[in-house]
Design a protein around this motif. Structure first.
Motif, short mmCIF file in Angstrom:
data_model
loop_
_atom_site.label_atom_id
_atom_site.label_comp_id
_atom_site.label_asym_id
_atom_site.label_seq_id
_atom_site.Cartn_x
_atom_site.Cartn_y
_atom_site.Cartn_z
N ASP A 174 0.83 -1.20 0.00
CA ASP A 174 0.00 0.00 0.00
C ASP A 174 0.87 1.25 0.00
O ASP A 174 0.53 2.25 -0.63
CB ASP A 174 -0.90 0.03 1.24
CG ASP A 174 -1.92 -1.09 1.24
OD1 ASP A 174 -2.50 -1.37 0.19
OD2 ASP A 174 -2.13 -1.69 2.32
N VAL A 175 1.98 1.19 0.74
CA VAL A 175 2.87 2.33 0.85
C VAL A 175 4.31 1.84 0.93
O VAL A 175 4.60 0.85 1.60
CB VAL A 175 2.52 3.22 2.07
CG1 VAL A 175 2.55 2.43 3.37
CG2 VAL A 175 3.40 4.44 2.15
N VAL A 176 5.20 2.52 0.24
CA VAL A 176 6.64 2.26 0.31
C VAL A 176 7.24 3.31 1.23
O VAL A 176 7.08 4.51 1.01
CB VAL A 176 7.29 2.31 -1.09
CG1 VAL A 176 8.81 2.12 -0.97
CG2 VAL A 176 6.69 1.25 -1.99
N LYS A 202 1.31 12.05 -5.11
CA LYS A 202 1.90 12.99 -4.15
C LYS A 202 2.46 12.24 -2.94
O LYS A 202 1.71 11.56 -2.23
CB LYS A 202 0.85 13.99 -3.70
CG LYS A 202 1.40 15.23 -3.01
CD LYS A 202 0.30 16.25 -2.75
CE LYS A 202 0.85 17.55 -2.18
NZ LYS A 202 -0.23 18.55 -1.95
N PRO A 203 3.75 12.34 -2.67
CA PRO A 203 4.34 11.63 -1.54
C PRO A 203 3.91 12.21 -0.20
O PRO A 203 3.37 13.32 -0.12
CB PRO A 203 5.85 11.83 -1.75
CG PRO A 203 6.01 12.25 -3.16
CD PRO A 203 4.77 13.01 -3.49
N VAL A 204 4.17 11.43 0.84
CA VAL A 204 3.98 11.86 2.22
C VAL A 204 5.35 12.01 2.86
O VAL A 204 6.24 11.17 2.64
CB VAL A 204 3.14 10.84 3.00
CG1 VAL A 204 3.18 11.11 4.50
CG2 VAL A 204 1.70 10.84 2.51
N ILE A 205 5.55 13.07 3.61
CA ILE A 205 6.76 13.23 4.42
C ILE A 205 6.37 13.06 5.88
O ILE A 205 5.49 13.77 6.38
CB ILE A 205 7.42 14.60 4.22
CG1 ILE A 205 7.77 14.84 2.77
CG2 ILE A 205 8.68 14.70 5.09
CD1 ILE A 205 8.32 16.24 2.49
N VAL A 206 6.99 12.10 6.55
CA VAL A 206 6.73 11.86 7.97
C VAL A 206 7.81 12.56 8.77
O VAL A 206 9.01 12.32 8.58
CB VAL A 206 6.75 10.35 8.28
CG1 VAL A 206 6.41 10.11 9.75
CG2 VAL A 206 5.77 9.60 7.38
N THR A 207 7.41 13.44 9.68
CA THR A 207 8.39 14.22 10.43
C THR A 207 7.87 14.44 11.85
O THR A 207 6.84 13.90 12.25
CB THR A 207 8.69 15.54 9.71
OG1 THR A 207 9.79 16.18 10.33
CG2 THR A 207 7.47 16.47 9.72
N LEU A 224 2.48 4.45 11.80
CA LEU A 224 1.76 3.30 11.25
C LEU A 224 0.26 3.42 11.50
O LEU A 224 -0.55 3.04 10.65
CB LEU A 224 2.31 2.00 11.84
CG LEU A 224 3.76 1.67 11.48
CD1 LEU A 224 4.19 0.37 12.18
CD2 LEU A 224 3.95 1.56 9.98
N ASP A 225 -0.12 3.98 12.65
CA ASP A 225 -1.54 4.21 12.92
C ASP A 225 -2.11 5.22 11.91
O ASP A 225 -3.24 5.04 11.42
CB ASP A 225 -1.74 4.75 14.34
CG ASP A 225 -1.53 3.68 15.41
OD1 ASP A 225 -1.55 2.49 15.06
OD2 ASP A 225 -1.34 4.06 16.58
N ALA A 226 -1.33 6.26 11.62
CA ALA A 226 -1.78 7.26 10.64
C ALA A 226 -1.90 6.64 9.25
O ALA A 226 -2.83 6.95 8.49
CB ALA A 226 -0.81 8.44 10.62
N PHE A 227 -0.97 5.75 8.90
CA PHE A 227 -1.07 5.04 7.63
C PHE A 227 -2.35 4.20 7.58
O PHE A 227 -3.07 4.18 6.57
CB PHE A 227 0.13 4.12 7.43
CG PHE A 227 1.43 4.81 7.11
CD1 PHE A 227 1.51 6.17 6.86
CD2 PHE A 227 2.61 4.07 7.03
CE1 PHE A 227 2.70 6.79 6.56
CE2 PHE A 227 3.82 4.68 6.74
CZ PHE A 227 3.87 6.03 6.50
N GLN A 247 -0.34 -2.43 4.41
CA GLN A 247 0.79 -3.22 3.93
C GLN A 247 1.94 -2.27 3.61
O GLN A 247 1.93 -1.57 2.60
CB GLN A 247 0.39 -4.04 2.69
CG GLN A 247 -0.82 -4.93 2.93
CD GLN A 247 -0.65 -5.84 4.13
OE1 GLN A 247 0.35 -6.55 4.26
NE2 GLN A 247 -1.62 -5.84 5.03
N VAL A 248 2.92 -2.24 4.51
CA VAL A 248 4.01 -1.27 4.45
C VAL A 248 5.29 -1.97 4.00
O VAL A 248 5.73 -2.94 4.63
CB VAL A 248 4.23 -0.61 5.83
CG1 VAL A 248 5.34 0.44 5.75
CG2 VAL A 248 2.94 0.01 6.34
#
Length: 235
Positions: A59-61, A119-124, A156-159, A166-167
């Motif tokens: 689902d997400v890389v 559009k990517p996501v930036i986790v910070t 991971l909860d936010a994902f 599936q990460v």
């Protein structure tokens, strides 16, 4: 060389309920994670095909900012056939891409954003998002997940709230170490390259405290170039 169909079978996900974090790394036979400072230099034809198969299933890389810079990540995209495989299973045509950067040390003009098909996501961190997140507004979605460092369980909860259960994590070693330390790794896919590198290259895990973390061998694939593809699941 294994066919793509055989790779899909060997790495199949059985159900998509609940979050699952799958790591994918390549290592030389003597444990080096890079050659000439890049992990891609260790890979081969099957390794590259497997990367695309694992991305297709995800689902997400997930990738750390240091790996984005070191490996020259561009826009992540699976090909038309793999997009069709995803579509037939009710997934978006393309997996999402999430970049972990606690300090937002990224350039909005980088190819990972400029060439993105989604559009990517930036986790910070909360503080970095408040101070500098606006700089990425046009190229990425900034996701604040804790202070003073990124809280990976919260990420991971936010994902999961986005339907991304599936990460697939492609590194780097410090992100692997942090996920392992937090007991968030469910599966590890290791490509063992038939190369002995020497030098000062690190291992695929960095930063995690020494501990006997047990995984079970769930599958082995080999190819004509002498690569060995190991699949481990948490026991």
């Amino acid at each position: 060389m294994p066919t793509r169909s055989e790779l899909f079978d060997a790495y199949a996900l059985h159900g998509r309920d609940g979050t699952r974090v799958r790591m994918n790394f390549v290592s030389s036979a003597d444990g080096a994670v890079t050659l000439d400072d890049r992990s891609g230099a260790l890979g081969g034809e099957t390794d590259r095909a497997l990367m695309q198969v694992l991305r297709t299933m995800a689902d997400v890389v997930l990738v750390g900012a240091g790996t984005v810079r070191a490996e020259g990540y561009g826009g992540l995209k699976v090909d038309q056939a793999d997009a069709g495989w995803r579509r037939a299973r009710g997934l978006d045509d393309q997996p999402a891409l999430a970049v972990v950067s606690g300090g937002l040390h990224l350039d909005p003009a980088d190819s990972v954003f400029a060439d993105a098909v989604r559009k990517p996501v930036i986790v910070t961190t909360d503080a970095a998002a408040a101070a500098d997140g606006g700089r990425f507004e046009s190229v990425a979605t900034v996701l604040a997940c804790g202070d003073p460092k990124v809280e990976l369980a919260a990420m991971l909860d936010a994902f999961a709230r986005r339907g991304w259960t599936q990460v697939l994590c492609e590194g780097g070693p410090h992100l692997f170490g942090a996920l392992l330390e937090a007991d968030l790794v469910d599966e590890v896919c290791v490509t063992l390259a038939p190369r002995f590198v020497g030098g000062d290259a690190g291992r695929i895990v960095q930063g995690a405290a020494e501990s006997d973390r047990r995984f079970e061998l769930a599958g082995v694939v080999t190819d004509h170039e002498g690569f060995v593809f190991l699949r481990y699941v948490a026991s």
